[in-house]
Write a protein that holds these residues in place. Structure first.
Motif, PDB file in Angstrom:
ATOM      1  N   LEU A   1     -11.948  -1.461   9.878  1.00  0.00           N
ATOM      2  CA  LEU A   1     -10.982  -1.012   8.912  1.00  0.00           C
ATOM      3  C   LEU A   1     -11.696   0.396   8.485  1.00  0.00           C
ATOM      4  O   LEU A   1     -10.780   1.247   7.934  1.00  0.00           O
ATOM      5  N   ARG A   2     -12.975   0.375   8.142  1.00  0.00           N
ATOM      6  CA  ARG A   2     -13.648   1.758   7.735  1.00  0.00           C
ATOM      7  C   ARG A   2     -12.933   2.758   8.624  1.00  0.00           C
ATOM      8  O   ARG A   2     -12.943   4.006   8.170  1.00  0.00           O
TER       9      ARG A   2
ATOM     10  N   ASP B   1       2.702   4.557  -7.709  1.00  0.00           N
ATOM     11  CA  ASP B   1       2.764   3.132  -7.228  1.00  0.00           C
ATOM     12  C   ASP B   1       3.491   2.834  -5.982  1.00  0.00           C
ATOM     13  O   ASP B   1       4.281   3.740  -5.398  1.00  0.00           O
ATOM     14  N   VAL B   2       3.315   1.619  -5.667  1.00  0.00           N
ATOM     15  CA  VAL B   2       4.113   1.195  -4.368  1.00  0.00           C
ATOM     16  C   VAL B   2       5.604   1.733  -4.161  1.00  0.00           C
ATOM     17  O   VAL B   2       5.800   2.295  -3.367  1.00  0.00           O
TER      18      VAL B   2
ATOM     19  N   LEU C   1       0.383   4.677   1.622  1.00  0.00           N
ATOM     20  CA  LEU C   1       0.611   2.972   1.506  1.00  0.00           C
ATOM     21  C   LEU C   1      -0.208   2.322   2.575  1.00  0.00           C
ATOM     22  O   LEU C   1      -0.934   1.346   2.111  1.00  0.00           O
ATOM     23  N   GLU C   2      -0.397   2.823   3.788  1.00  0.00           N
ATOM     24  CA  GLU C   2      -1.118   2.049   4.782  1.00  0.00           C
ATOM     25  C   GLU C   2      -2.731   2.216   4.273  1.00  0.00           C
ATOM     26  O   GLU C   2      -3.338   1.057   4.494  1.00  0.00           O
ATOM     27  N   TYR C   3      -3.148   3.357   3.901  1.00  0.00           N
ATOM     28  CA  TYR C   3      -4.499   3.524   3.644  1.00  0.00           C
ATOM     29  C   TYR C   3      -4.751   2.650   2.290  1.00  0.00           C
ATOM     30  O   TYR C   3      -5.915   1.740   2.256  1.00  0.00           O
ATOM     31  N   ARG C   4      -3.944   2.319   1.142  1.00  0.00           N
ATOM     32  CA  ARG C   4      -4.190   1.596   0.110  1.00  0.00           C
ATOM     33  C   ARG C   4      -4.376   0.017   0.576  1.00  0.00           C
ATOM     34  O   ARG C   4      -5.289  -0.849   0.114  1.00  0.00           O
TER      35      ARG C   4
ATOM     36  N   LYS D   1      -7.379  -2.317   0.006  1.00  0.00           N
ATOM     37  CA  LYS D   1      -7.402  -3.193  -0.736  1.00  0.00           C
ATOM     38  C   LYS D   1      -7.826  -4.588   0.314  1.00  0.00           C
ATOM     39  O   LYS D   1      -8.506  -5.491  -0.380  1.00  0.00           O
ATOM     40  N   LEU D   2      -7.344  -4.749   1.309  1.00  0.00           N
ATOM     41  CA  LEU D   2      -7.874  -5.719   2.283  1.00  0.00           C
ATOM     42  C   LEU D   2      -9.521  -5.896   2.389  1.00  0.00           C
ATOM     43  O   LEU D   2      -9.996  -7.007   2.478  1.00  0.00           O
TER      44      LEU D   2
END
Length: 305
Positions: free
Chosen positions: A213-214, A263-264, A281-284, A288-289
């Protein structure tokens, strides 16, 4: 006297805030609104019973379903007691849950706040015993004199019993007692069971996933910077708004007290107009995950299990 009573308020004192890893320091009880009692479990005072002997005395009481148990945030106490070999029975009334049902918007459902609001009583704060600030100078309760802990803990049980006397009729008046007894209290016990059981995790797998993910977020960042034409802090709503609305000239659909919203919902609307919002959006989601779950779960492993 305790074994003969119908209801008893119970409170645990511990060395920390994590019920699965802290140590039990003592137990307090109240059978009415006049007196609180304290039983030391972990103490350096040789005048008191040692922990196993003290626990053996109260174990039959706590495991007796005929004696209904009252508490403030009872789920914490259930977990602490299960970790010392006691299976509490007769779980009946949680004043914190009662407070929430009566008014979910209340500023706090903590005992200190509730005591001031409903009993007009100012409780002793834990910081007065162990110190206000976390760090090397902050004590744990087993390092505080037994006399001081007795006053503090017995007060907790006594206040809890008094709050029970206030909230029980209020729940009945509000028509909430059935919800409280049939849904909320049983659910609390289920949640305690879930937390006590826990979940097994594969730390090696999570470490590998964290690296993946990084790498993915770094790649997404590069793609976002390329679309923006410059490097900026993607995690900053202010800087992101400047890129989206000032430089890319995308429409700002919603304002907040702090400025233009990113926001989303806003980003999902903008994703139809430009590729950058979709990448953000994908980055956020990945950030978060990674930060909330994948990197945090290994830190929550109970060292005993």
């Amino acid at each position: 006297r305790w074994s003969a009573c119908e209801k008893i308020a119970v409170d645990t004192e511990t060395t920390g805030v994590d019920p699965m890893t802290c140590q039990l320091v003592g137990l307090s009880f109240a059978v009415d609104a006049t007196t609180g009692w304290y039983l030391p479990i972990k103490t350096n005072d040789a005048q008191h019973l040692i922990g196993p002997e003290a626990l053996a005395i109260v174990k039959p009481l706590l495991e007796n379903p005929a004696v209904k148990k009252i508490g403030q945030n009872l789920k914490y106490d259930l977990l602490v007691l299960r970790n010392v070999g006691i299976e509490p029975a007769g779980i009946d009334f949680d004043t914190m849950i009662a407070s929430y049902l009566l008014d979910p918007s209340r500023p706090s459902h903590g005992m200190d706040y509730l005591a001031e609001q409903f009993l007009h009583y100012k409780t002793t704060k834990i910081g007065e015993l162990i110190g206000e600030h976390e760090g090397l100078l902050q004590l744990t309760l087993d390092q505080v004199s037994t006399d001081r802990v007795t006053d503090y803990s017995a007060e907790d049980a006594w206040v809890t019993y008094r709050l029970y006397e206030v909230f029980s009729p209020k729940l009945k008046e509000a028509g909430l007692m059935e919800l409280f007894q049939k849904i909320e209290m049983p659910l609390m016990s289920v949640l305690a069971e879930m937390e006590f059981t826990g979940v097994a995790i594969d730390t090696d797998k999570l470490r590998k996933l964290s690296r993946e993910l990084r790498d993915r977020t770094v790649k997404l960042s590069d793609e976002i910077f390329k679309l923006a034409g410059r490097v900026f802090n993607i995690d900053s709503p202010k800087q992101l708004a400047e890129v989206l609305f000032d430089e890319l000239k995308l429409p700002a659909s919603r304002l907040t007290k702090t400025g233009r919203s990113t926001d989303v919902r806003v980003l999902e609307e903008l994703a139809w107009k430009h590729p950058m919002p979709k990448l953000v959006l994908e980055y956020r989601q990945l950030i978060k995950l990674k930060n909330t779950y994948i990197d945090k779960l290994p830190e929550m492993i109970n060292p005993r299990t």
